[in-house]
Write an enzyme that holds these catalytic residues in place. Structure first.
Site, PDB file in Angstrom:
ATOM      1  N   GLU A   1       0.829  -1.208   0.000  1.00 50.65           N
ATOM      2  CA  GLU A   1       0.000   0.000   0.000  1.00 50.65           C
ATOM      3  C   GLU A   1       0.866   1.263   0.000  1.00 50.65           C
ATOM      4  O   GLU A   1       1.833   1.369   0.741  1.00 50.65           O
ATOM      5  CB  GLU A   1      -0.910   0.001   1.223  1.00 50.65           C
ATOM      6  CG  GLU A   1      -1.883   1.186   1.265  1.00 50.65           C
ATOM      7  CD  GLU A   1      -2.760   1.183   2.503  1.00 50.65           C
ATOM      8  OE1 GLU A   1      -3.775   1.907   2.501  1.00 50.65           O
ATOM      9  OE2 GLU A   1      -2.442   0.470   3.481  1.00 50.65           O
TER      10      GLU A   1
ATOM     11  N   LYS B   1     -10.091   2.638  -2.202  1.00 54.07           N
ATOM     12  CA  LYS B   1     -10.273   2.063  -0.862  1.00 54.07           C
ATOM     13  C   LYS B   1     -11.595   2.524  -0.244  1.00 54.07           C
ATOM     14  O   LYS B   1     -11.873   3.721  -0.147  1.00 54.07           O
ATOM     15  CB  LYS B   1      -9.092   2.469   0.019  1.00 54.07           C
ATOM     16  CG  LYS B   1      -9.054   1.824   1.389  1.00 54.07           C
ATOM     17  CD  LYS B   1      -7.744   2.185   2.081  1.00 54.07           C
ATOM     18  CE  LYS B   1      -7.612   1.553   3.446  1.00 54.07           C
ATOM     19  NZ  LYS B   1      -6.303   1.861   4.066  1.00 54.07           N
TER      20      LYS B   1
ATOM     21  N   CYS C   1      -5.851  -2.846   2.338  1.00 55.01           N
ATOM     22  CA  CYS C   1      -5.563  -2.775   3.767  1.00 55.01           C
ATOM     23  C   CYS C   1      -6.791  -2.897   4.669  1.00 55.01           C
ATOM     24  O   CYS C   1      -7.278  -4.001   4.873  1.00 55.01           O
ATOM     25  CB  CYS C   1      -4.778  -1.500   4.072  1.00 55.01           C
ATOM     26  SG  CYS C   1      -3.897  -1.567   5.663  1.00 55.01           S
TER      27      CYS C   1
END
Length: 313
Positions: free
Chosen positions: A40, A113, A150
């Site tokens: 990331e 995300k 994540c």
């Protein structure tokens, strides 16, 4: 499929980070990797340790310099690359965005995300607008990739929605580490919980999981250190021990891994070292596993309406 992963320790020198990544991508391609996954926000330091409006200068458009850089690598080497970028969508509007580069150098697709954390040392809500592209796999020449990022890895709903749309594997570029205020036992419980929940996604969906984390200690951005150095004793005393610790550094726990469709570990990287390797994953095995454990067949979709509620009183 031969999958290459790069677990790297980053510094403040973004050009050096990118060049080291390019060298490792080239090495993995020569070793036969068809798909290469990066961690990331791999271009620089994990800047979300602090809140600083000047950091927004690091964001870039998509397409932009990074997609050009990694796209050229993908084209030259004939590989698919999963990148993770700080996207500048418009003035004041930024995302944490995974971009998949096809082997011809073009953008195969993007994922913004969706789940954005806000914890000490992980002040992501300050920087990132939640994604608005939904949970949709990205079709590539090597397969249908369920790319998430994540904090998304803690949510079974995200993994399931990718699986229900035909994802052949789940991919999580990641930046997660230890809270320095926790005991060593608690730190390890959290690290193992992080891996366990993702291996659970593999089992529940009958899919391989690829997770690539950062590793090593990263200092907070220099501007904040400079600010702290000018604080008088009274101001510094107003900062809690927890706040001061997150200002100093973040220690990422590495442990990048690949799990098969029954949650079995195919590879696990060290907690405290860089790692560059190729792992072979049998995508056809998912078909057989789903025949043994037909979880998708037995889902009671007629009784899941309440899943869309925040909480059921």
């Amino acid at each position: 499929m031969k999958i290459g992963i790069i677990q790297q320790h980053n510094t403040a020198n973004m050009d050096d980070n990118r060049q080291r990544l390019a060298d490792k991508i080239t090495l993995l391609a020569r070793q036969g990797a068809e798909l290469i996954v990066l961690q990331e926000l791999h271009n620089g330091l994990y800047f979300c340790q602090t809140e600083d409006v000047n950091v927004f200068d690091q964001a870039e458009p998509i397409p932009g310099p990074s997609t050009e850089f990694y796209g050229q690598l993908a084209k030259t080497l004939g590989v698919v690359i999963v990148t993770s970028l700080f996207e500048r969508r418009a003035p004041g509007l930024y995302h944490n965005t995974a971009v998949v580069m096809e082997r011809d150098g073009t953008i195969a697709g993007c994922y913004r995300k969706m789940h954005i954390p806000d914890d000490p040392g992980y002040y992501e809500k300050f920087y990132f607008t939640p994604g608005d592209l939904g949970f949709h796999p990205i079709q590539t020449s090597v397969g249908r990739l369920g790319v998430l990022v994540c904090w998304d890895q803690w949510y079974p709903e995200a993994a399931r929605l990718m699986a229900l749309q035909g994802a052949q594997l789940l991919i999580y570029p990641t930046a997660i580490g230890f809270d320095p205020n926790d005991t060593p036992d608690e730190q390890q419980r959290q690290r193992m919980a992080w891996q366990t929940v993702q291996r659970g996604h593999a089992v529940a969906n009958g899919l391989p999981v690829v997770t690539v984390n950062r590793v090593g200690e990263e200092k907070a951005p220099a501007p904040l250190h400079s600010q702290l150095s000018t604080l008088n004793c009274h101001c510094e005393a107003t900062l809690s021990k927890r706040e001061l610790s997150t200002v100093n550094c973040q220690l990422f726990w590495g442990t990048s891994f690949v799990a098969g469709p029954q949650g079995e570990l195919l590879y696990e990287a060290p907690q405290d070292e860089e790692a560059t390797t190729v792992i072979e994953v049998d995508l056809e095995r998912s078909e057989q596993v789903r025949r043994w454990w037909p979880f998708l067949r037995d889902r009671r979709i007629d009784n899941y309406n309440d899943i869309t509620k925040r909480y059921i009183d």
